[in-house]
Design a protein around this motif. Sequence first.
Motif, PDB file in Angstrom:
ATOM      1  N   ASP A 186      13.989  16.526  -1.182  1.00 59.31           N
ATOM      2  CA  ASP A 186      14.546  16.237   0.455  1.00 59.31           C
ATOM      3  C   ASP A 186      13.497  15.845   1.162  1.00 59.31           C
ATOM      4  O   ASP A 186      13.889  16.000   2.521  1.00 59.31           O
ATOM      5  N   ILE A 187      12.132  15.680   0.864  1.00 60.05           N
ATOM      6  CA  ILE A 187      11.322  15.815   1.605  1.00 60.05           C
ATOM      7  C   ILE A 187      10.957  14.079   2.504  1.00 60.05           C
ATOM      8  O   ILE A 187      11.321  13.028   1.870  1.00 60.05           O
ATOM      9  N   SER A 188      10.523  13.913   3.719  1.00 59.99           N
ATOM     10  CA  SER A 188      11.320  12.961   4.161  1.00 59.99           C
ATOM     11  C   SER A 188       9.649  12.082   3.811  1.00 59.99           C
ATOM     12  O   SER A 188       8.773  12.161   4.110  1.00 59.99           O
ATOM     13  N   PRO A 189       9.813  10.527   3.825  1.00 54.46           N
ATOM     14  CA  PRO A 189       8.596   9.653   3.716  1.00 54.46           C
ATOM     15  C   PRO A 189       7.928   9.413   4.834  1.00 54.46           C
ATOM     16  O   PRO A 189       6.598   8.885   4.875  1.00 54.46           O
ATOM     17  N   LEU A 190       8.414   9.791   5.800  1.00 60.89           N
ATOM     18  CA  LEU A 190       7.126  10.093   7.375  1.00 60.89           C
ATOM     19  C   LEU A 190       7.509  10.884   7.777  1.00 60.89           C
ATOM     20  O   LEU A 190       8.708  12.145   8.226  1.00 60.89           O
ATOM     21  N   ALA A 191       6.307  12.128   8.084  1.00 58.92           N
ATOM     22  CA  ALA A 191       5.695  13.641   8.421  1.00 58.92           C
ATOM     23  C   ALA A 191       5.983  13.129  10.420  1.00 58.92           C
ATOM     24  O   ALA A 191       5.534  13.182  11.153  1.00 58.92           O
ATOM     25  N   ILE A 192       7.165  13.102  10.702  1.00 62.49           N
ATOM     26  CA  ILE A 192       7.247  12.178  12.728  1.00 62.49           C
ATOM     27  C   ILE A 192       7.682  13.676  13.403  1.00 62.49           C
ATOM     28  O   ILE A 192       7.182  13.247  14.329  1.00 62.49           O
ATOM     29  N   ASP A 193       7.317  15.136  13.241  1.00 62.40           N
ATOM     30  CA  ASP A 193       7.053  15.740  13.636  1.00 62.40           C
ATOM     31  C   ASP A 193       5.475  16.145  13.922  1.00 62.40           C
ATOM     32  O   ASP A 193       5.168  16.347  15.211  1.00 62.40           O
ATOM     33  N   ALA A 194       5.028  15.623  13.195  1.00 65.46           N
ATOM     34  CA  ALA A 194       3.663  16.418  12.831  1.00 65.46           C
ATOM     35  C   ALA A 194       2.413  14.770  12.719  1.00 65.46           C
ATOM     36  O   ALA A 194       1.555  15.188  13.298  1.00 65.46           O
ATOM     37  N   TYR A 195       2.991  14.158  12.989  1.00 65.34           N
ATOM     38  CA  TYR A 195       2.231  12.574  13.154  1.00 65.34           C
ATOM     39  C   TYR A 195       2.642  11.256  14.571  1.00 65.34           C
ATOM     40  O   TYR A 195       3.960  11.052  14.188  1.00 65.34           O
ATOM     41  N   PRO A 196       2.042  11.479  15.499  1.00 62.40           N
ATOM     42  CA  PRO A 196       3.018  10.600  16.333  1.00 62.40           C
ATOM     43  C   PRO A 196       3.101   9.130  16.428  1.00 62.40           C
ATOM     44  O   PRO A 196       4.139   8.952  15.825  1.00 62.40           O
TER      45      PRO A 196
END
Length: 262
Positions: free
Chosen positions: A95-105
């Motif tokens: 279920d990993i996200s294609p974008l790390a929206i919490d870590a990288y603005p």
Amino acid sequence: MIKRQEFYSEIHYKIFLTEHDETIEFFKARTLKSDSTEEEAALRSRFFQRLALHKLLAAYTVGEEISALLPLLEDLIDKYQIRQAKLAEYEQCPDISPLAIDAYPYQYEECIQVIGFCILLHRTDLLGRFVQLIDNAGYAGNDTVYEDLLCKVLPDRHDVDQWYHDVYSPLVQAIYAKTKEDATNFLEQYCSEWYDAFTQAPWHGTHLQGEGGSYVGYWGIEAGAIAFLYDIDDSKIDHMVYPKALVEYARNHKTPYREGSP
């Protein structure tokens, strides 16, 4: 075509399209440097997903008809789904996200740009497919901007009072402003601060590279989506990153695309 940003020319666009097609052909018979087949597939999926995003942004920036963006958006959502599947296989995390929206603005910005495109082009079917990739990774119910973009077009969203990145504070204030004038002022503030907030993004400063560079436009698409969804007066907002043509299209085509909608 009437270009929508001063730094982008038709020559720039033609160079991009030529290199885009050449790149696709080049990688049909070549692989990216990696330590495993799974890693190569993950790297490849991100490369082609970003290429699809750049093509969509470039088409809008150069002044293509808004209707011409629809197949590009469809292809982009396909590429995000491929990206998620290949990354999940490589990382052994289904279920990993294609974008790390919490870590990288800048990855968060990419996420809500895509959401904004789906909203302003009335493609709730594509929006549902994209958001599922983010939600499944545990991001649902954690960010105000993300949820406030979705709550008016998708069912069963969350009411939260926190957000991952400070740059979006004026956008949140625009949504919850007490007066229409305040909402407009906050939206304008967001647009004026947008570019400087992303100095670490890989696309920052690319307009300085000239017609052979990687610049495809600077756009706060999400600002337009918020103005559309929350009926914010944007008549006096004339900032370069504000997507006026997309908002106008959304307002003139108020019946959303429903086939396959969630």
